[in-house]
Design an enzyme around this catalytic site. Structure first.
Site, short mmCIF file in Angstrom:
data_model
loop_
_atom_site.label_atom_id
_atom_site.label_comp_id
_atom_site.label_asym_id
_atom_site.label_seq_id
_atom_site.Cartn_x
_atom_site.Cartn_y
_atom_site.Cartn_z
N CYS A 196 -7.50 -50.47 66.96
CA CYS A 196 -8.62 -50.49 66.02
C CYS A 196 -8.21 -49.94 64.66
O CYS A 196 -7.19 -49.26 64.51
CB CYS A 196 -9.77 -49.66 66.59
SG CYS A 196 -11.36 -49.96 65.77
N ASP A 204 -15.99 -41.90 73.74
CA ASP A 204 -15.24 -41.25 72.68
C ASP A 204 -15.64 -39.78 72.65
O ASP A 204 -16.69 -39.40 73.17
CB ASP A 204 -15.54 -41.91 71.33
CG ASP A 204 -14.50 -41.61 70.26
OD1 ASP A 204 -13.54 -40.86 70.55
OD2 ASP A 204 -14.65 -42.12 69.13
#
Length: 205
Positions: free
Chosen positions: A8, A127
């Site tokens: 990402c 996360d």
């Protein structure tokens, strides 16, 4: 099933090509202006055009105005949305795209209950909790992930070539997501780190 790998926060064409050559299954484009990895629509469209078939393009948004998301989708060919803010399920499913909902993990967050609030999500991304939104770059306590979580999980948060193998062995996620762990600087990827990260995931049996 092999663990899927997403890299990402890509901002440059050369980094995109190295990510793909390293074996990334998906690439992430960030549309969150406070992030140093944010790309404008023109850059994102150029990067997306360079992605070969069968590599998934993921667009990351945080509490974005729905009109902005739709305008971005019309300009940039993206397969999946990754939503990192306080979006509810009605917001997430309005764009007629598969979506991933991020959870910022910390003690006291019931992940089973959280996942149940997004029944239409393709997966739940885990996360580390941090002030603000977007990627934290920090590892969270993996023991907070309950075995009763029966949704596809994407593991994120402070992963790199040194710890991702252990993470995959312990949690057996559907996918892993990395950004800062394969960078030379914020928004600038390191080809060797990307190759080492992919190799570490693939080495897990």
């Amino acid at each position: 099933m092999p663990v899927r790998i997403k890299i990402c926060g890509l901002t440059r064409g050369e980094d995109l090509q190295q990510a793909i050559q390293a074996g990334a299954d998906a690439i992430g484009l960030v549309f969150f202006p406070p992030s140093p990895r944010c790309v404008d629509v023109d850059t994102a469209a150029r990067l997306a055009r360079a992605v070969p078939p069968f590599v998934t393009i993921v667009g990351l948004f945080v509490n974005a105005d729905p009109g902005l998301v739709r305008a971005t989708l019309s300009a940039v060919p993206m397969h999946v949305l990754q939503l990192h803010g306080d979006e509810d399920e009605a917001y997430c499913r309005q764009f007629d795209r598969p979506y991933i909902k991020a959870a910022r993990v910390r003690p006291g967050l019931d992940l089973v209950q959280y996942a149940a609030a997004f029944p239409s999500a393709q997966a739940i991304l885990l996360d580390a909790f941090a002030d603000g939104y977007g990627g934290s770059g920090k590892v969270f306590d993996w023991s907070l992930v309950p075995e009763s979580l029966d949704r596809p999980v994407i593991l994120s948060g402070g992963l790199d070539a040194g710890n991702v193998g252990e993470a995959v062995r312990r949690l057996r996620p559907a996918a892993v997501d990395v950004s800062s762990g394969v960078e030379a600087a914020k928004g600038i990827k390191d080809g060797e780190k990307m190759r080492a990260f992919v190799a570490a995931v693939r080495a897990v049996r």
